[in-house]
Write a protein that holds these residues in place. Structure first.
Motif, PDB file in Angstrom:
ATOM      1  N   UNK A  65       4.427  33.738  10.927  1.00 56.64           N
ATOM      2  CA  UNK A  65       3.816  35.063  10.764  1.00 56.64           C
ATOM      3  C   UNK A  65       4.533  35.892   9.706  1.00 56.64           C
ATOM      4  N   UNK A  66       5.875  35.953   9.790  1.00 60.56           N
ATOM      5  CA  UNK A  66       6.599  36.823   8.862  1.00 60.56           C
ATOM      6  C   UNK A  66       6.539  36.299   7.431  1.00 60.56           C
ATOM      7  N   UNK A  67       6.422  34.983   7.268  1.00 57.09           N
ATOM      8  CA  UNK A  67       6.344  34.413   5.921  1.00 57.09           C
ATOM      9  C   UNK A  67       4.931  34.571   5.342  1.00 57.09           C
ATOM     10  N   UNK A  68       3.924  34.237   6.142  1.00 56.18           N
ATOM     11  CA  UNK A  68       2.550  34.246   5.637  1.00 56.18           C
ATOM     12  C   UNK A  68       1.952  35.645   5.542  1.00 56.18           C
ATOM     13  N   UNK A  69       2.305  36.531   6.475  1.00 55.16           N
ATOM     14  CA  UNK A  69       1.672  37.850   6.525  1.00 55.16           C
ATOM     15  C   UNK A  69       2.543  38.979   5.987  1.00 55.16           C
TER      16      UNK A  69
END
Length: 219
Positions: free
Chosen positions: A44-48
């Protein structure tokens, strides 16, 4: 004199409202919410949120801050009962998980993580305390083992459901966080109104005890 049918019905309808059943349900709420948060976090933190390694390190550091401050629960207990405090802590945890998907930014994730983690660490502190107060000394080891097993099964179910939501239903992270955090919150609201306030069999000490050997070690 035999009891009336009305009294018998009322007695049977409340037999399940026991401290152990309360602990079972809270042991399910946490894996549903926290395990989903942890399982999704790195992607989540990488993609969004476009986090890099340093950002993730800071986020994990923020997540551990409430763990160091969990002892402050003793001060809160001067004003509120432990069971009610546990419900508030679980509300912080579940709301923090729900909010995570809606704030995919640096400061948004820092704040939602701090909220979620504060609730989680306060809950873990209170759960151990209340378990030892509510359960008989002779049955406590067995009951605590059962609670751990129930939590593990709830985590496995959560992971399987996460896979289904992400791989089969193709849900966005935001909706998955909402689903699992919301499920935990709904269960929490239910137990908050369904269960009474239980009296402790063993009264907990509400003083902070510091000893020299806690802080210093001799060579």
């Amino acid at each position: 004199m035999s009891s009336s049918p009305q009294n018998t019905h009322n007695s049977n309808s409340t037999t399940w409202k026991t401290p152990f059943n309360f602990l079972i349900i809270v042991s399910i709420i946490v894996p549903i919410s926290f395990s989903s948060w942890m399982a999704l976090l790195n992607n989540f933190v990488i993609e969004k949120a476009n986090f890099d390694g340093a950002d993730i390190g800071v986020l994990q550091s923020v997540r551990e801050i409430p763990g160091f401050l969990a002892f402050t629960a003793i001060f809160v207990l001067a004003f509120i009962r432990e069971q009610r405090f546990m419900i508030i802590a679980l509300a912080m945890l579940t709301i923090g998980v729900v909010a995570t998907g809606f704030f995919p930014s640096y400061w948004g994730l820092m704040l939602t993580t701090l909220l979620m983690s504060t609730g989680f660490h306060y809950f873990e502190t209170l759960k151990q305390s209340l378990s030892l107060q509510w359960l008989d000394k002779d049955e406590a080891p067995e009951m605590l083992g059962k609670l751990i097993s129930i939590g593990a099964l709830a985590s496995l179910f959560t992971y399987a459901t996460l896979w289904f939501c992400l791989e089969q239903l193709k849900l966005d992270f935001k909706w998955v966080y909402l689903l699992f955090g919301g499920a935990g919150f709904v269960l929490l609201v239910w137990i908050a109104f369904a269960f009474p306030m239980f009296e402790a069999k063993t009264q907990q000490t509400t003083k902070l005890v510091l000893r020299k050997r806690y802080c210093f070690t001799t060579p």
